[in-house]
Design an enzyme around this catalytic site. Structure first.
Site, PDB file in Angstrom:
ATOM      1  N   SER A  89       5.293  -8.839 -13.863  1.00 51.90           N
ATOM      2  CA  SER A  89       6.094  -7.769 -14.467  1.00 51.90           C
ATOM      3  C   SER A  89       6.660  -8.167 -15.825  1.00 51.90           C
ATOM      4  CB  SER A  89       7.249  -7.457 -13.507  1.00 51.90           C
ATOM      5  OG  SER A  89       8.265  -6.763 -14.167  1.00 51.90           O
ATOM      6  N   TYR A 139      14.951 -10.433  -9.368  1.00 51.42           N
ATOM      7  CA  TYR A 139      13.584  -9.877  -9.332  1.00 51.42           C
ATOM      8  C   TYR A 139      12.716 -10.572 -10.383  1.00 51.42           C
ATOM      9  CZ  TYR A 139       9.790  -6.552 -10.350  1.00 51.42           C
ATOM     10  OH  TYR A 139       8.569  -5.979 -10.587  1.00 51.42           O
ATOM     11  N   GLY A 141       3.581   1.749  -1.618  1.00 53.32           N
ATOM     12  CA  GLY A 141       4.327   1.924  -2.870  1.00 53.32           C
ATOM     13  C   GLY A 141       3.577   2.816  -3.839  1.00 53.32           C
ATOM     14  N   GLN A 142       4.199   3.029  -4.991  1.00 53.21           N
ATOM     15  CA  GLN A 142       3.578   3.893  -6.014  1.00 53.21           C
ATOM     16  C   GLN A 142       2.175   3.421  -6.367  1.00 53.21           C
ATOM     17  OE1 GLN A 142       5.038   5.296 -10.276  1.00 53.21           O
ATOM     18  NE2 GLN A 142       4.413   3.175 -10.388  1.00 53.21           N
ATOM     19  N   ASP A 143       2.041   2.146  -6.747  1.00 56.75           N
ATOM     20  CA  ASP A 143       0.757   1.652  -7.244  1.00 56.75           C
ATOM     21  C   ASP A 143      -0.278   1.544  -6.130  1.00 56.75           C
ATOM     22  OD1 ASP A 143       2.225   1.390  -9.516  1.00 56.75           O
ATOM     23  OD2 ASP A 143       1.865  -0.763  -9.804  1.00 56.75           O
ATOM     24  N   ARG A 149       6.525   7.731  -8.069  1.00 52.12           N
ATOM     25  CA  ARG A 149       7.503   6.655  -8.256  1.00 52.12           C
ATOM     26  C   ARG A 149       8.635   6.835  -7.246  1.00 52.12           C
ATOM     27  NH1 ARG A 149       8.356   1.538 -10.073  1.00 52.12           N
ATOM     28  NH2 ARG A 149       9.141   1.439 -12.208  1.00 52.12           N
ATOM     29  N   ASP A 167       2.939  -8.756   7.037  1.00 48.72           N
ATOM     30  CA  ASP A 167       4.193  -8.823   6.282  1.00 48.72           C
ATOM     31  C   ASP A 167       4.148 -10.061   5.397  1.00 48.72           C
ATOM     32  OD1 ASP A 167       7.005  -9.260   5.601  1.00 48.72           O
ATOM     33  OD2 ASP A 167       7.456  -7.822   7.198  1.00 48.72           O
ATOM     34  N   ILE A 215       0.823  -1.226   0.000  1.00 46.61           N
ATOM     35  CA  ILE A 215       0.000   0.000   0.000  1.00 46.61           C
ATOM     36  C   ILE A 215       0.852   1.270   0.000  1.00 46.61           C
ATOM     37  CG2 ILE A 215      -0.253   0.113   2.550  1.00 46.61           C
ATOM     38  CD1 ILE A 215      -3.000   0.885  -0.051  1.00 46.61           C
ATOM     39  N   ALA A 266       6.297  -6.163  -2.704  1.00 46.56           N
ATOM     40  CA  ALA A 266       7.447  -6.865  -3.294  1.00 46.56           C
ATOM     41  C   ALA A 266       8.716  -6.084  -3.007  1.00 46.56           C
ATOM     42  CB  ALA A 266       7.284  -6.976  -4.817  1.00 46.56           C
ATOM     43  N   SER A 313      10.921  -4.628  -5.258  1.00 45.92           N
ATOM     44  CA  SER A 313      10.574  -4.389  -6.662  1.00 45.92           C
ATOM     45  C   SER A 313      11.683  -3.703  -7.448  1.00 45.92           C
ATOM     46  CB  SER A 313       9.304  -3.545  -6.733  1.00 45.92           C
ATOM     47  OG  SER A 313       9.597  -2.245  -6.294  1.00 45.92           O
ATOM     48  N   GLU A 315       9.501  -7.619 -16.646  1.00 45.27           N
ATOM     49  CA  GLU A 315      10.882  -8.090 -16.422  1.00 45.27           C
ATOM     50  C   GLU A 315      10.954  -9.614 -16.522  1.00 45.27           C
ATOM     51  OE1 GLU A 315      13.827  -6.295 -15.827  1.00 45.27           O
ATOM     52  OE2 GLU A 315      12.676  -4.530 -16.380  1.00 45.27           O
TER      53      GLU A 315
HETATM   54  P1  NAP Z   1       7.036  -0.073  -4.942  1.00 49.22           P
HETATM   55  O1  NAP Z   1       6.722   1.391  -5.053  1.00 49.22           O
HETATM   56  O2  NAP Z   1       8.454  -0.474  -4.909  1.00 49.22           O
HETATM   57  O3  NAP Z   1       6.300  -0.665  -3.667  1.00 49.22           O
HETATM   58  C1  NAP Z   1       6.619  -1.919  -3.133  1.00 49.22           C
HETATM   59  C2  NAP Z   1       5.752  -2.153  -1.921  1.00 49.22           C
HETATM   60  O4  NAP Z   1       6.058  -3.440  -1.380  1.00 49.22           O
HETATM   61  C3  NAP Z   1       5.952  -1.136  -0.803  1.00 49.22           C
HETATM   62  O5  NAP Z   1       4.691  -0.711  -0.347  1.00 49.22           O
HETATM   63  C4  NAP Z   1       6.671  -1.941   0.284  1.00 49.22           C
HETATM   64  O6  NAP Z   1       6.306  -1.523   1.586  1.00 49.22           O
HETATM   65  C5  NAP Z   1       6.059  -3.334   0.039  1.00 49.22           C
HETATM   66  N1  NAP Z   1       6.818  -4.406   0.666  1.00 49.22           N
HETATM   67  C6  NAP Z   1       8.153  -4.646   0.613  1.00 49.22           C
HETATM   68  N2  NAP Z   1       8.481  -5.703   1.362  1.00 49.22           N
HETATM   69  C7  NAP Z   1       7.321  -6.157   1.920  1.00 49.22           C
HETATM   70  C8  NAP Z   1       6.998  -7.207   2.805  1.00 49.22           C
HETATM   71  N3  NAP Z   1       7.931  -8.021   3.320  1.00 49.22           N
HETATM   72  N4  NAP Z   1       5.695  -7.383   3.170  1.00 49.22           N
HETATM   73  C9  NAP Z   1       4.729  -6.566   2.698  1.00 49.22           C
HETATM   74  N5  NAP Z   1       4.974  -5.542   1.848  1.00 49.22           N
HETATM   75  C10 NAP Z   1       6.256  -5.331   1.472  1.00 49.22           C
HETATM   76  O7  NAP Z   1       6.344  -0.861  -6.173  1.00 49.22           O
HETATM   77  P2  NAP Z   1       5.246  -0.339  -7.219  1.00 49.22           P
HETATM   78  O8  NAP Z   1       5.940   0.400  -8.309  1.00 49.22           O
HETATM   79  O9  NAP Z   1       4.107   0.282  -6.484  1.00 49.22           O
HETATM   80  O10 NAP Z   1       4.787  -1.716  -7.862  1.00 49.22           O
HETATM   81  C11 NAP Z   1       3.746  -2.495  -7.255  1.00 49.22           C
HETATM   82  C12 NAP Z   1       3.934  -3.935  -7.642  1.00 49.22           C
HETATM   83  O11 NAP Z   1       3.888  -4.058  -9.065  1.00 49.22           O
HETATM   84  C13 NAP Z   1       5.269  -4.544  -7.217  1.00 49.22           C
HETATM   85  O12 NAP Z   1       5.052  -5.888  -6.891  1.00 49.22           O
HETATM   86  C14 NAP Z   1       6.119  -4.438  -8.464  1.00 49.22           C
HETATM   87  O13 NAP Z   1       7.129  -5.412  -8.478  1.00 49.22           O
HETATM   88  C15 NAP Z   1       5.077  -4.672  -9.537  1.00 49.22           C
HETATM   89  N6  NAP Z   1       5.361  -4.062 -10.825  1.00 49.22           N
HETATM   90  C16 NAP Z   1       5.669  -2.750 -10.895  1.00 49.22           C
HETATM   91  C17 NAP Z   1       5.922  -2.165 -12.122  1.00 49.22           C
HETATM   92  C18 NAP Z   1       6.234  -0.697 -12.258  1.00 49.22           C
HETATM   93  O14 NAP Z   1       6.693  -0.282 -13.321  1.00 49.22           O
HETATM   94  N7  NAP Z   1       5.975   0.109 -11.233  1.00 49.22           N
HETATM   95  C19 NAP Z   1       5.837  -2.940 -13.300  1.00 49.22           C
HETATM   96  C20 NAP Z   1       5.475  -4.289 -13.176  1.00 49.22           C
HETATM   97  C21 NAP Z   1       5.229  -4.841 -11.940  1.00 49.22           C
HETATM   98  P3  NAP Z   1       7.284  -0.815   2.669  1.00 49.22           P
HETATM   99  O15 NAP Z   1       6.798   0.590   2.826  1.00 49.22           O
HETATM  100  O16 NAP Z   1       7.037  -1.620   3.890  1.00 49.22           O
HETATM  101  O17 NAP Z   1       8.682  -0.920   2.142  1.00 49.22           O
END
Ligand code: NAP
Length: 331
Positions: free
Chosen positions: A124, A148, A12-14, A183, A57, A10, A81, A83, A126
């Site tokens: 993803s 990743y 994170g960006q998305d 982001r 978690d 929650i 994740a 990420s 990736e």
């Molecule tokens: P992000 O900004 O890096 O956010 C990652 C989130 O994961 C953060 O809220 C983080 O919370 C949480 N997290 C990390 N470790 C955790 C754990 N042990 N238990 C629970 N939560 C944990 O990622 P995003 O850009 O919003 O992307 C959202 C998802 O889409 C990710 O899975 C990413 O890999 C995937 N994705 C993203 C993209 C993109 O371009 N943005 C593209 C494809 C897929 P904390 O505050 O606790 O660190």
């Protein structure tokens, strides 16, 4: 009766864009928050005041079961994740634990608590890595090039496996890069737009980057969270590629971002080998034809508009920091 959703990742960006979108549709939205006194809780609460936070978690199975029992969601969006690709090389095992096995922990928690809960997995582009064909579709084989990407392939297949084994409504959204002013600063798009703002406002003179020849399919995060929601509203669970269908290099991003403030990127960018990766992905571009026809989804923000929004937002943020710091400095 209004629906309820639980979102991991929650902070994170998305997470914040998806929570805003679901609240606007009348959902009761819960966000899984980890750690003691996570500083990002206050930020996401400010963006989405209607949000309910619950501790948990992806490393801790019983916390996921408790979160599901406490929130009774109709839908779970697994966005949590590790990420950042570069970090995944430095913490490969941790990445496997959270980005990979974390998916199984949540799927299994759902299976035990209420298998009727609909599940979205944040997969993803990736996963395509060293691409076998261009553009990439739902049928393109995977060849990940980072811990990743490998962990995301595991997450994808375990989602498909729980759907096929237990009849659960579990889907994998294969999303290409999506960016926004929210982001994280570690990601190249935001590193660039924040760097441009700092250079323009006289705080820095140079920006150090890794491979500037990478080509990516970049969209706007606000558009992509609509696709996540649409995937869980279908009659049958299925997997979808979400992409713009255009690819642009990091160089083009630099050209647009520096150009917007009247600077030349060549005068400020230093290619620094420390930021190169042990293995890299040269080019990604997605074919979102299935998402367009089945979900009726399409992106609304172009690449130049996305970069412009991010530069504008960073100029405002850096200028606000400067004003706050100068007000706090005793004369
Ligand atoms: P992000 O900004 O890096 O956010 C990652 C989130 O994961 C953060 O809220 C983080 O919370 C949480 N997290 C990390 N470790 C955790 C754990 N042990 N238990 C629970 N939560 C944990 O990622 P995003 O850009 O919003 O992307 C959202 C998802 O889409 C990710 O899975 C990413 O890999 C995937 N994705 C993203 C993209 C993109 O371009 N943005 C593209 C494809 C897929 P904390 O505050 O606790 O660190």
């Amino acid at each position: 009766m209004s629906k309820s959703a639980l979102i991991t990742g929650i902070t994170g960006q998305d997470g914040s864009y998806l929570a805003e979108h679901l609240v606007s549709l009348g959902y009761e939205v819960h966000g899984l928050i980890r750690g003691q006194n996570n500083p990002r809780a206050a930020i996401v609460r400010r963006i989405v005041p209607e949000l309910h936070l619950i501790e948990g978690d992806l490393h801790d199975q019983s916390s996921l079961i408790s979160a599901l029992e406490a929130t009774h969601p109709d839908e779970v969006y697994n966005l949590g994740a590790i990420s950042f690709v570069a970090l995944s090389f430095k913490q490969a095992i941790n990445t496997g634990e959270i980005t990979g096995l974390g998916v199984t922990r949540m799927l299994d928690a759902i299976r035990v608590v209420n298998p009727k809960i609909r599940f979205y997995q944040a997969s993803s582009s990736e996963m395509f890595g060293k691409v076998r064909e261009t553009p990439q579709t739902e049928l393109t084989p995977f060849h990940p090039r980072s811990p990743y990407g490998v962990a995301k392939v595991y997450g994808h297949y375990i989602t498909v496996n729980y759907r096929e084994s237990y009849g659960m409504f579990a889907v994998s959204g294969i999303l290409f890069n999506h960016e926004s002013p929210r982001r994280g600063l570690e990601f190249v798009s935001r590193k660039i737009t924040d760097g441009v703002a700092r250079i323009k406002l006289g705080l820095e003179t140079e920006l150090r980057l890794g491979n500037i020849d990478s080509l990516r399919d970049w969209g706007f995060a606000g558009d992509y969270v609509r696709a996540m929601h649409l995937m869980l509203q279908q009659e049958e669970p299925d997997d979808f590629v979400v992409a713009t269908g255009e690819t642009h290099s990091v160089r083009e991003l630099l050209e647009l971002a520096f150009g917007q403030v009247g600077l030349r990127w060549q005068d400020h960018v230093v290619v620094d080998e420390r930021f190169l990766r042990p293995a890299d992905v040269a080019m990604l571009v997605g074919d979102a034809g299935k998402a367009r026809s089945v979900l009726g989804w399409q992106p609304t923000v172009s690449f130049p508009e996305l970069v412009a929004r991010m530069v504008e937002s960073d100029l405002r943020a850096v200028a606000a920091d400067l004003t706050a710091n100068s007000a706090a400095t005793p004369r």
